[in-house]
Design an enzyme around this catalytic site. Structure first.
Site, short mmCIF file in Angstrom:
data_model
loop_
_atom_site.label_atom_id
_atom_site.label_comp_id
_atom_site.label_asym_id
_atom_site.label_seq_id
_atom_site.Cartn_x
_atom_site.Cartn_y
_atom_site.Cartn_z
N HIS A 1 0.87 -1.26 -0.11
CA HIS A 1 0.02 0.03 -0.08
C HIS A 1 0.76 1.25 0.01
CE1 HIS A 1 -2.91 2.97 1.10
NE2 HIS A 1 -1.89 3.40 1.94
N GLU B 1 -3.36 9.50 6.42
CA GLU B 1 -3.02 8.09 6.80
C GLU B 1 -1.81 8.05 7.93
OE1 GLU B 1 -3.99 5.86 2.64
OE2 GLU B 1 -2.08 6.22 3.10
P1 ADP Z 1 -3.96 1.57 -4.83
O1 ADP Z 1 -3.57 0.40 -3.58
O2 ADP Z 1 -3.03 1.35 -6.02
O3 ADP Z 1 -3.82 2.94 -4.14
P2 ADP Z 1 -6.83 1.45 -4.55
O4 ADP Z 1 -6.56 2.38 -3.51
O5 ADP Z 1 -7.65 1.96 -5.75
O6 ADP Z 1 -5.45 1.15 -5.04
O7 ADP Z 1 -7.36 0.11 -3.89
C1 ADP Z 1 -6.89 -0.47 -2.70
C2 ADP Z 1 -6.62 -1.77 -2.68
O8 ADP Z 1 -7.61 -2.54 -2.87
C3 ADP Z 1 -5.75 -2.37 -3.76
O9 ADP Z 1 -4.38 -2.00 -3.64
C4 ADP Z 1 -6.19 -3.82 -3.93
O10 ADP Z 1 -5.43 -4.34 -3.06
C5 ADP Z 1 -7.66 -3.81 -3.66
N1 ADP Z 1 -8.42 -3.73 -4.82
C6 ADP Z 1 -8.61 -2.80 -5.64
N2 ADP Z 1 -9.34 -3.23 -6.64
C7 ADP Z 1 -10.01 -4.49 -6.25
C8 ADP Z 1 -10.76 -5.54 -6.82
N3 ADP Z 1 -11.35 -5.42 -7.94
N4 ADP Z 1 -10.87 -6.59 -5.97
C9 ADP Z 1 -10.23 -6.86 -5.23
N5 ADP Z 1 -9.47 -6.01 -4.49
C10 ADP Z 1 -9.01 -4.79 -5.12
MG MG Z 2 -4.94 3.52 -2.73
#
Ligand code: ADP
Ligand code: MG
Length: 192
Positions: free
Chosen positions: A159, A170
């Site tokens: 993350h 955060e």
């Molecule tokens: P990032 O981690 O790149 O900032 P997001 O904040 O959009 O991405 O999403 C948080 C986390 O949610 C992602 O790192 C991933 O682990 C999970 N995630 C995102 N989309 C999906 C999905 N369609 N199904 C399951 N888990 C997802």
């Molecule tokens: Mg994110």
């Protein structure tokens, strides 16, 4: 100068990738100003993935819908809905569960453009389309299809705060001000 939160999720710890991933940030010149190894309690998971930040929930839903469209997958068949907010809420539940399945390694990185720089090194949310050279592109292959057919979060190792605003929200959830240190790294002199 910016600070950003990084959390190496349980899959990164279980796969022994802490050193490899932390090393990448260190070599770029980003400074570790706080770090801890912990089991995430439900309360922290719920705050870290807030239920009331609609833009965060919708963002996850929209990214998912976009990806399904590309794959020709039907969100209603896979998830029971095509509503981005509803999908976001579902993913949030899976995320809170995922982040607490094992210990995580959390740290704060500091440096010029730290937020954007760290996101670039992480790569895309979806490991399948994250380019080689990025952490997610080099070390994992999960996809929303694999994750969502198993009704779980995408295992993408890491993350990282998505914006300066997100980092400011955060960091205090994970670290008190006294746990964040100030010191000078050698490169800082070179870059002056
Ligand atoms: P990032 O981690 O790149 O900032 P997001 O904040 O959009 O991405 O999403 C948080 C986390 O949610 C992602 O790192 C991933 O682990 C999970 N995630 C995102 N989309 C999906 C999905 N369609 N199904 C399951 N888990 C997802
Ligand atoms: Mg994110």
């Amino acid at each position: 100068m910016e600070q950003t939160l990084v959390v190496l999720k349980p899959d990164a710890v279980l796969r022994g990738l802490i050193g490899e991933i932390v090393g990448r940030f260190e070599k770029v010149g980003l400074k570790i100003v706080a770090a801890k190894f912990l089991m995430v309690k439900k309360e922290l998971g719920e705050k870290h993935y807030p239920a009331d930040r609609e833009s965060f929930l919708r963002g996850m839903g929209e990214k998912t819908l976009e990806n399904y469209k590309k794959m020709g997958a039907d969100p209603v068949k896979l998830l029971g809905t095509a509503d981005s907010l509803e999908i976001g809420r579902m993913i949030r539940e899976w995320l809170i569960e995922y982040i607490s399945t094992g210990p995580v390694f959390a740290f704060v990185l500091e440096g010029p453009h730290a937020v954007e720089l760290v996101r670039k090194l992480c790569g895309h949310t979806l490991p399948l389309i994250s380019p080689p050279g990025t952490i997610r592109g080099d070390f994992c292959y999960d996809s929303s299809y694999l994750a969502n057919t198993a009704k779980r979060a995408i295992k993408n190792l890491i993350h990282a705060s998505g914006s300066i605003e997100e980092a400011k929200y955060e960091i205090p959830l994970w670290f008190s001000p006294a746990e964040i240190y100030s010191y000078e790294r050698v490169e800082e002199r070179v870059m002056r």
